[in-house]
Design a protein around this motif. Sequence first.
Motif, PDB file in Angstrom:
ATOM      1  N   THR A 248       0.842  -1.197   0.000  1.00 44.15           N
ATOM      2  CA  THR A 248       0.000   0.000   0.000  1.00 44.15           C
ATOM      3  C   THR A 248       0.883   1.256   0.000  1.00 44.15           C
ATOM      4  OG1 THR A 248       0.019  -0.091   2.389  1.00 44.15           O
ATOM      5  CG2 THR A 248      -1.838  -1.171   1.281  1.00 44.15           C
ATOM      6  N   ASP A 249       0.248   2.398  -0.163  1.00 42.24           N
ATOM      7  CA  ASP A 249       0.988   3.672  -0.145  1.00 42.24           C
ATOM      8  C   ASP A 249       1.746   3.808   1.186  1.00 42.24           C
ATOM      9  OD1 ASP A 249      -0.540   3.815  -2.393  1.00 42.24           O
ATOM     10  OD2 ASP A 249      -1.410   5.785  -1.973  1.00 42.24           O
ATOM     11  N   SER A 275      -1.323   1.929  -7.108  1.00 40.80           N
ATOM     12  CA  SER A 275      -0.762   2.683  -8.242  1.00 40.80           C
ATOM     13  C   SER A 275       0.504   3.423  -7.824  1.00 40.80           C
ATOM     14  CB  SER A 275      -1.797   3.678  -8.773  1.00 40.80           C
ATOM     15  OG  SER A 275      -2.891   2.966  -9.292  1.00 40.80           O
ATOM     16  N   ALA A 276       0.519   3.941  -6.587  1.00 40.21           N
ATOM     17  CA  ALA A 276       1.715   4.679  -6.127  1.00 40.21           C
ATOM     18  C   ALA A 276       2.928   3.747  -6.088  1.00 40.21           C
ATOM     19  CB  ALA A 276       1.467   5.274  -4.746  1.00 40.21           C
ATOM     20  N   VAL A 277       2.726   2.497  -5.714  1.00 38.25           N
ATOM     21  CA  VAL A 277       3.840   1.527  -5.689  1.00 38.25           C
ATOM     22  C   VAL A 277       4.307   1.262  -7.118  1.00 38.25           C
ATOM     23  CG1 VAL A 277       4.541  -0.805  -5.015  1.00 38.25           C
ATOM     24  CG2 VAL A 277       2.991   0.506  -3.542  1.00 38.25           C
ATOM     25  N   LEU A 278       3.350   1.093  -8.016  1.00 37.60           N
ATOM     26  CA  LEU A 278       3.725   0.824  -9.418  1.00 37.60           C
ATOM     27  C   LEU A 278       4.482   2.005 -10.032  1.00 37.60           C
ATOM     28  CD1 LEU A 278       0.497  -1.021 -10.505  1.00 37.60           C
ATOM     29  CD2 LEU A 278       2.796  -1.883 -10.901  1.00 37.60           C
ATOM     30  N   GLU A 279       4.202   3.206  -9.579  1.00 34.42           N
ATOM     31  CA  GLU A 279       4.877   4.397 -10.117  1.00 34.42           C
ATOM     32  C   GLU A 279       6.183   4.716  -9.397  1.00 34.42           C
ATOM     33  OE1 GLU A 279       3.913   5.806 -12.838  1.00 34.42           O
ATOM     34  OE2 GLU A 279       2.145   4.531 -12.913  1.00 34.42           O
ATOM     35  N   ASP A 280       6.452   4.036  -8.297  1.00 37.20           N
ATOM     36  CA  ASP A 280       7.650   4.341  -7.504  1.00 37.20           C
ATOM     37  C   ASP A 280       8.909   3.999  -8.304  1.00 37.20           C
ATOM     38  OD1 ASP A 280       8.372   4.811  -4.383  1.00 37.20           O
ATOM     39  OD2 ASP A 280       9.817   3.424  -5.298  1.00 37.20           O
TER      40      ASP A 280
END
Length: 312
Positions: A248-249, A275-280
């Motif tokens: 999670t974020d 999504s934030a993990v995928l964009e990290d």
Amino acid sequence: MNLLGRSLLDIPDLRPEEVLFLIEEALKLKAFESSQKEQVLPQASGKSVALLFFEPSTRTRTSFQMAAYRLGLRVLKLEAVGSSHQKGETIFDTARNVEALSPHAMVIRHGGSGVPGQISKLLKIPVINAGDGFHAHPTQALLDAFTIRESFPQLRGLHVLIIGDIAHSRVARSNIHCLRGFGAQITVCAPPTLVPPLATEWGVRVTSRLDEELPKADVVMALRMQTERQSTFQVPSIKEYTSRFGLTDERLGKIAKHAIIMHPGPVNRGIEMTSAVLEDPRCKVLEQVHNGVLMRAVLLSEILGVPRGKNL
Ligand code: CP
């Protein structure tokens, strides 16, 4: 190194030095690829590969296809839907009939564990397992080892945390085989219902405390929840699964700065990772897909004896 004419059904089919060779060659291809301004059209190799995908696939199928194109191979594609499998032909008869069309190798994905192995005993051409049931996904393990090796000087001693549906994951089995062989320390983190009873015999640590494990990991690998393989849903709810095992974020902050985040795909966005993990920037999910083309190109070129390098 001589992989010419050999099948690849599972990671133990390769000696550790052969895995290292494939990784080093894939690294060289990548360096060569980044030095090229544009792709050079491959010369026809005069060889062909049959891709038999009897289970859904996006990454594995298209990356084998792209790898074959880059080597100048002809590609013959067959899927269950639209094939005579729908009229009752067995996968074994289908494979023998496709071999009669004279491809030089066959790549097979099938939902039955061991099916590519059984087919390889029937055929004279090399067979590459593109994922069979719960059993093995050796080319995924190779591309994952390549992706990890890109970020770390060696695999030995790395702390690899594999999260999620271990019970149904051929990716977990093949990665554990491969990475343990190079001295990586592996922890699997999952609800007890999604860990096979014999997992500790694989030489891994088993836990269900994700928040304690995340800061210690060099590699954080989430797996897809394979609801299609779960006989009855093995966690109380997806919401509860995500709250305990999802990246999670909030959990992003617990992952070490130097660590990398992986997932073999397809990602259930918002369940295994947000999504934030995928964009990290630490997330290598799309790099894994790109690396899959290079690793499969190296493998096909070695098995078929087709030159590479000038074809990229
Ligand atoms: N990683 C993987 O096997 O993805 P596909 O099912 O899309 O091929």
